[in-house]
Design a protein around this motif. Structure first.
Motif, mmCIF file in Angstrom:
data_model
loop_
_atom_site.group_PDB
_atom_site.id
_atom_site.type_symbol
_atom_site.label_atom_id
_atom_site.label_comp_id
_atom_site.label_asym_id
_atom_site.label_seq_id
_atom_site.Cartn_x
_atom_site.Cartn_y
_atom_site.Cartn_z
ATOM 1 N N LEU A 112 -9.240 -8.280 1.552
ATOM 2 C CA LEU A 112 -8.747 -6.802 1.709
ATOM 3 C C LEU A 112 -7.399 -5.943 1.504
ATOM 4 C CD1 LEU A 112 -12.353 -5.938 3.495
ATOM 5 C CD2 LEU A 112 -11.969 -5.895 0.931
ATOM 6 N N ASN A 113 -6.552 -6.187 2.516
ATOM 7 C CA ASN A 113 -5.740 -5.699 1.790
ATOM 8 C C ASN A 113 -5.161 -5.187 0.555
ATOM 9 O OD1 ASN A 113 -2.126 -5.370 1.831
ATOM 10 N ND2 ASN A 113 -3.177 -6.059 3.478
ATOM 11 N N PRO A 114 -4.735 -3.609 0.993
ATOM 12 C CA PRO A 114 -4.609 -2.972 0.076
ATOM 13 C C PRO A 114 -3.599 -3.288 -1.412
ATOM 14 C CG PRO A 114 -3.848 -1.710 1.336
ATOM 15 C CD PRO A 114 -4.120 -3.255 2.525
ATOM 16 N N VAL A 115 -2.635 -4.684 -0.120
ATOM 17 C CA VAL A 115 -1.545 -4.508 -1.239
ATOM 18 C C VAL A 115 -1.252 -6.025 -2.062
ATOM 19 C CG1 VAL A 115 1.427 -4.397 -1.521
ATOM 20 C CG2 VAL A 115 0.171 -3.095 0.115
ATOM 21 N N VAL A 116 -1.145 -7.185 -1.213
ATOM 22 C CA VAL A 116 -1.862 -8.031 -1.973
ATOM 23 C C VAL A 116 -2.658 -8.836 -1.252
ATOM 24 C CG1 VAL A 116 1.040 -8.821 -0.718
ATOM 25 C CG2 VAL A 116 -0.828 -8.453 0.478
ATOM 26 N N GLY A 117 -3.547 -8.052 -1.064
ATOM 27 C CA GLY A 117 -4.923 -8.617 -1.194
ATOM 28 C C GLY A 117 -5.902 -8.726 -2.795
ATOM 29 N N PRO A 118 -6.245 -10.366 -2.557
ATOM 30 C CA PRO A 118 -6.717 -10.649 -4.144
ATOM 31 C C PRO A 118 -7.934 -9.648 -4.257
ATOM 32 C CG PRO A 118 -7.006 -12.549 -2.578
ATOM 33 C CD PRO A 118 -6.324 -11.235 -2.148
ATOM 34 N N ILE A 119 -8.817 -8.833 -3.228
ATOM 35 C CA ILE A 119 -10.030 -7.963 -4.431
ATOM 36 C C ILE A 119 -8.987 -7.158 -4.535
ATOM 37 C CG2 ILE A 119 -12.015 -6.384 -3.418
ATOM 38 C CD1 ILE A 119 -12.143 -9.552 -3.002
ATOM 39 N N ASN A 120 -8.243 -6.365 -4.093
ATOM 40 C CA ASN A 120 -7.494 -4.963 -4.696
ATOM 41 C C ASN A 120 -6.759 -5.807 -6.000
ATOM 42 O OD1 ASN A 120 -8.005 -2.791 -3.669
ATOM 43 N ND2 ASN A 120 -7.570 -3.574 -1.780
ATOM 44 N N LEU A 121 -6.599 -6.519 -6.129
ATOM 45 C CA LEU A 121 -5.793 -7.487 -7.525
ATOM 46 C C LEU A 121 -6.188 -6.993 -8.364
ATOM 47 C CD1 LEU A 121 -3.187 -10.152 -5.825
ATOM 48 C CD2 LEU A 121 -2.453 -7.371 -6.443
ATOM 49 N N ILE A 122 -7.622 -7.344 -7.762
ATOM 50 C CA ILE A 122 -8.332 -7.609 -9.232
ATOM 51 C C ILE A 122 -9.509 -6.734 -9.763
ATOM 52 C CG2 ILE A 122 -11.989 -8.278 -9.045
ATOM 53 C CD1 ILE A 122 -10.726 -11.037 -7.561
ATOM 54 N N LEU A 123 -9.322 -5.257 -8.787
ATOM 55 C CA LEU A 123 -9.393 -3.706 -9.147
ATOM 56 C C LEU A 123 -8.343 -3.359 -10.134
ATOM 57 C CD1 LEU A 123 -10.950 -2.675 -5.450
ATOM 58 C CD2 LEU A 123 -11.913 -3.534 -7.654
ATOM 59 N N GLU A 124 -7.737 -3.827 -9.216
ATOM 60 C CA GLU A 124 -6.123 -3.369 -10.080
ATOM 61 C C GLU A 124 -6.730 -3.566 -11.654
ATOM 62 O OE1 GLU A 124 -1.537 -2.238 -9.677
ATOM 63 O OE2 GLU A 124 -2.448 -4.487 -8.890
ATOM 64 N N GLY A 125 -7.083 -5.010 -12.271
ATOM 65 C CA GLY A 125 -6.645 -5.793 -13.136
ATOM 66 C C GLY A 125 -7.676 -5.259 -14.309
ATOM 67 N N LEU A 126 -9.021 -4.986 -13.858
ATOM 68 C CA LEU A 126 -9.936 -4.003 -14.443
ATOM 69 C C LEU A 126 -9.575 -2.874 -15.160
ATOM 70 C CD1 LEU A 126 -12.913 -5.565 -11.776
ATOM 71 C CD2 LEU A 126 -12.391 -6.662 -14.038
ATOM 72 N N GLY A 127 -8.897 -2.230 -13.616
ATOM 73 C CA GLY A 127 -8.519 -1.081 -14.638
ATOM 74 C C GLY A 127 -8.729 0.181 -13.276
ATOM 75 N N LEU A 128 -9.011 -0.521 -12.517
ATOM 76 C CA LEU A 128 -9.734 0.528 -11.324
ATOM 77 C C LEU A 128 -8.741 1.083 -10.464
ATOM 78 C CD1 LEU A 128 -13.067 -0.824 -10.880
ATOM 79 C CD2 LEU A 128 -12.340 0.922 -12.319
ATOM 80 N N SER A 129 -8.955 2.050 -9.280
ATOM 81 C CA SER A 129 -7.575 2.284 -8.362
ATOM 82 C C SER A 129 -7.846 0.873 -6.974
ATOM 83 C CB SER A 129 -7.941 3.261 -8.292
ATOM 84 O OG SER A 129 -7.763 4.314 -8.759
ATOM 85 N N ARG A 130 -6.358 0.927 -6.626
ATOM 86 C CA ARG A 130 -6.488 -0.191 -5.486
ATOM 87 C C ARG A 130 -7.832 0.893 -4.392
ATOM 88 N NH1 ARG A 130 -2.951 -4.303 -4.753
ATOM 89 N NH2 ARG A 130 -1.532 -4.215 -6.086
ATOM 90 N N ILE A 131 -8.757 0.341 -3.233
ATOM 91 C CA ILE A 131 -9.326 0.958 -2.339
ATOM 92 C C ILE A 131 -9.005 0.374 -1.048
ATOM 93 C CG2 ILE A 131 -11.209 0.850 -1.346
ATOM 94 C CD1 ILE A 131 -12.143 0.639 -3.973
ATOM 95 N N GLN A 132 -8.281 0.891 -0.029
ATOM 96 C CA GLN A 132 -8.045 0.524 1.708
ATOM 97 C C GLN A 132 -9.156 0.557 2.094
ATOM 98 O OE1 GLN A 132 -4.646 2.355 3.040
ATOM 99 N NE2 GLN A 132 -3.410 3.573 1.500
ATOM 100 N N PHE A 133 -9.747 -0.130 2.277
ATOM 101 C CA PHE A 133 -11.315 -0.531 2.581
ATOM 102 C C PHE A 133 -11.751 -0.584 3.858
ATOM 103 C CE2 PHE A 133 -10.903 -3.523 -1.862
ATOM 104 C CZ PHE A 133 -12.552 -2.789 -1.807
ATOM 105 N N LEU A 134 -10.418 -1.328 4.825
ATOM 106 C CA LEU A 134 -10.843 -0.958 6.851
ATOM 107 C C LEU A 134 -9.955 0.322 6.527
ATOM 108 C CD1 LEU A 134 -10.255 -4.449 6.904
ATOM 109 C CD2 LEU A 134 -11.965 -3.734 7.006
#
Length: 278
Positions: A112-134
């Motif tokens: 869930l890391n906002p910079v290198v986390g795979p979840i945020n990379l997927i969100l960015e790839g889908l055109g969505l904004s990164r989320i600082q989950f924690l």
């Protein structure tokens, strides 16, 4: 035959519980002699806004965690029941439960890391904004709940799967002959006959959720802005970081009363100890 278990229970559960109750009536700091102060710690808890915040956060965590975990676990159990020969699938579902909580926390902290986390990379790839989950007060607690749902849903599914094995196939065959739909069969046969297992799952899951600590300690340490400061983290801070063992013990006693009250009320309301399987 029960003497060894009784001795172990007395030494490691009953006596520590009594000792904790006594400590809640003192101002013991782990270093000096404990002084008896009566109910002062409990009066302090009543006026402590941070204690009430930790209680609210814990209840929110339970509400996030238990319904979703139970529903997913039951759905997986039904699917597992239809694939009885697929032991590899069952092992894969149960695998997260074997991973220690600390390792799970570290793993998902990276995921869930906002910079290198795979979840945020997927969100960015889908055109969505990164989320600082924690790191956001609005997303930190739901994220921790999601982490623990991922870890425990396989174990919950296994318990439900074991309960499904006790339901005779003749009941499903009779329902099929009577023209019952799959949903009607699930509602009228599966759910009522799983009531004892459901009670066990809900009660143990709620008790475990109220005791959540490892994931919080690894990922957020009660932050941001106390949004993940659950009761066990509150107790840990006062007892072992501020050396106020008496105050921490008082909070522990309150937690124990809450869990006992929930368990007894839930068992009485749902008649969880009774089964419709005669």
């Amino acid at each position: 035959m029960i003497i060894p278990s009784f001795i172990g229970f007395s030494l490691f559960f009953f006596y520590p519980a009594l000792r904790g109750l006594f400590m809640s009536l003192t101002d013991w700091d782990l270093l000096t002699e404990a002084n008896f102060i009566g109910l002062d710690n409990y009066r302090r808890l009543i006026n402590d806004q941070y204690f009430w915040n930790s209680l609210k956060v814990t209840f929110l965590y339970v509400l996030y965690n238990i319904p979703i975990q139970t529903v997913i676990g039951l759905a997986l159990a039904v699917f597992m029941n239809q694939m009885r020969r697929s032991t590899s699938f069952r092992g894969m579902i149960l695998l997260p439960w074997f991973i220690p909580n600390v390792v799970v926390g570290l793993l998902w902290q990276l995921m869930l890391n906002p910079v290198v986390g795979p979840i945020n990379l997927i969100l960015e790839g889908l055109g969505l904004s990164r989320i600082q989950f924690l790191r956001l007060p609005t997303t930190a607690l739901p994220s921790i709940a999601a982490i623990n749902i991922w870890r425990h849903m396989g174990y919950t599914a296994l318990l439900f799967f074991a309960g499904l094995q006790t339901i005779p196939d003749s009941m499903y065959e009779a329902a099929k002959i009577d023209g019952a739909s799959p949903f009607q069969t699930f509602k009228k046969i599966t759910v009522p006959l799983l009531k004892p297992v459901m009670t066990f799952v809900v009660v143990t899951s709620v008790i475990g959720s109220f005791q959540i600590f490892d994931t919080v300690a690894v990922t957020t340490e009660g932050g941001p802005m106390r949004s993940t400061e659950v009761m066990i983290w509150f107790i840990f801070q006062h007892a072992f970081q501020r050396f106020n063992m008496g105050y921490g013990s008082a909070a522990t006693v309150v937690l124990f009363i809450i869990l006992i009250g929930f368990t007894l009320s839930y068992m009485k309301t749902t008649r969880g100890g009774e089964s419709d399987l005669g």
